[in-house]
Design a protein around this motif. Structure first.
Motif, short mmCIF file in Angstrom:
data_model
loop_
_atom_site.label_atom_id
_atom_site.label_comp_id
_atom_site.label_asym_id
_atom_site.label_seq_id
_atom_site.Cartn_x
_atom_site.Cartn_y
_atom_site.Cartn_z
N PHE A 240 -8.22 -2.39 -8.19
CA PHE A 240 -9.45 -2.58 -7.85
C PHE A 240 -10.41 -1.57 -7.57
O PHE A 240 -10.14 -0.35 -7.32
N PRO A 241 -11.77 -1.58 -7.54
CA PRO A 241 -12.73 -0.54 -7.25
C PRO A 241 -12.49 0.01 -5.86
O PRO A 241 -12.68 1.25 -5.79
N PHE A 247 -10.36 6.67 -3.18
CA PHE A 247 -10.94 7.60 -1.77
C PHE A 247 -10.20 8.75 -1.76
O PHE A 247 -10.48 9.71 -0.81
N VAL A 248 -8.87 8.57 -1.82
CA VAL A 248 -7.64 9.64 -1.72
C VAL A 248 -7.13 9.98 -3.00
O VAL A 248 -6.13 9.18 -3.60
N ALA A 252 -1.07 7.65 -4.94
CA ALA A 252 -0.52 6.98 -6.30
C ALA A 252 -1.22 5.77 -6.50
O ALA A 252 -1.77 5.54 -7.56
N GLY A 253 -0.79 4.73 -5.93
CA GLY A 253 -1.22 3.17 -6.16
C GLY A 253 -0.78 2.66 -7.21
O GLY A 253 0.09 3.06 -7.82
N ALA A 254 -1.24 1.47 -7.66
CA ALA A 254 -0.73 0.42 -8.45
C ALA A 254 -0.87 0.99 -10.00
O ALA A 254 0.16 0.69 -10.63
N ASP A 255 -2.18 1.67 -10.28
CA ASP A 255 -2.41 1.99 -11.56
C ASP A 255 -1.23 3.24 -11.96
O ASP A 255 -0.69 3.27 -13.06
N HIS A 256 -0.80 3.98 -10.94
CA HIS A 256 0.08 4.79 -11.20
C HIS A 256 1.64 4.38 -11.60
O HIS A 256 2.26 4.74 -12.74
#
Length: 307
Positions: A240-241, A247-248, A252-256
């Motif tokens: 998501f945007p 922002f950080v 990692a997040g989902a895309d990683h």
């Protein structure tokens, strides 16, 4: 009925048998905040600290794991969110969701539930406190930050190791059944992998306490919830945007992690990007492009120095 040692002085308490009675007693203590009062009331009401801790940790795990997974299951069924799906068109079927759910529940009850009931005696032995009041928020924030950093390192190296030879074939391959992950797949894994990665989540706080003698069970509880949220969100399959890594940047997040499932290799870390970035193990075309660009840049710098 036993008496909990969650608080040091019950002299002002009145007799009662319900949770409401317990909370009434703790509510009179002006030196405790509402969360501490609820925590103390729970242990006082249960009147068996070992059972209370076991039940608390088991329910916390189940409620927050599925509480975080179910919204992603709903999102998978809403066309509005399809534009943010990382692997377009690869939505989990109801059959896949159901099969994954059964496997995860089996793991929770047959693998994870048993050691939970021994956690309270371990806490007593090594000095993890469960008493009220809680530590200062500053201390807990520092400990959560340290746990995230250390768990990420543990996860990176262990996860990377699980991609070699027999370790992948007989252990980690189960987790890669779904090339396009979804929330529930966060803990869809071989029991050995569940135990090994779980050592990073629970073992790191234990080692911290062994060295510092400064840790509270509430801190551990919140840390486990934060780690669950991170794991489920990383497997969500959506970018998501407003995703945190925008922002950080080092988050990692989902895309990683989606890249890891898509290409089956690379992007091994759990919470942060720095291990994969520094060691050149980022997955997918983007990671390859960045490595080639860095290599080219270093080559040009070397040439300039030689000239």
């Amino acid at each position: 009925m036993g008496v909990s040692s969650v608080y040091h002085d019950y002299s002002s308490f009145h007799n009662g048998t319900s949770f409401s009675d317990a909370f009434d007693n703790f509510n009179k203590l002006s030196d405790l905040n509402v969360i501490e009062k609820l925590w103390g009331s729970y242990y006082y009401y249960m009147a068996n600290d070992l059972f209370a801790t076991g039940l608390l940790f088991f329910l916390t795990h189940e409620i927050f794991y599925f509480g975080r997974s179910i919204p992603w299951m709903i999102i998978d069924r809403l066309p509005f969110f399809r534009k943010w799906k990382i692997q377009q068109g690869k939505l989990p079927s109801e059959k896949e969701q159901w099969e994954c759910l059964k496997s995860v529940l089996t793991s929770h009850f047959l693998v994870e539930a048993f050691p939970i009931w021994f956690f309270h005696p371990l806490c007593q032995k090594i000095g993890i406190s469960f008493h009220v009041p809680f530590p200062k928020i500053k201390d807990m924030l520092i400990q959560w930050a340290v746990f995230f950093v250390l768990e990420d390192a543990w996860h990176y190296w262990l996860h990377r190791g699980l991609h070699y030879g027999v370790f992948y074939k007989y252990i980690h391959k189960q987790h890669h059944r779904y090339a396009a992950p979804f929330g529930l797949t966060a803990e869809y894994a071989h029991p050995i992998e569940v135990a090994l990665l779980g050592m990073g989540t629970v073992g790191i706080p234990i080692v911290w306490c062994l060295f510092t003698r400064n840790l509270h069970l509430f801190t551990v509880s919140v840390w486990i919830v934060l780690r669950l949220f991170q794991a489920v969100d990383a497997h969500s399959g959506y970018e998501f945007p407003w995703s945190l890594h925008h922002f950080v940047p080092f988050w990692a997040g989902a895309d990683h992690h989606d890249e890891h499932h898509h290409y089956f290799i690379g992007s091994y870390a759990s919470s942060f990007r720095w291990w994969d970035h520094v060691l050149g193990t980022e997955a997918g075309p983007k990671g390859k492009t960045e490595r080639e660009a860095a290599k080219q840049s270093n080559s040009e710098k070397l040439q300039k120095k030689l000239l």
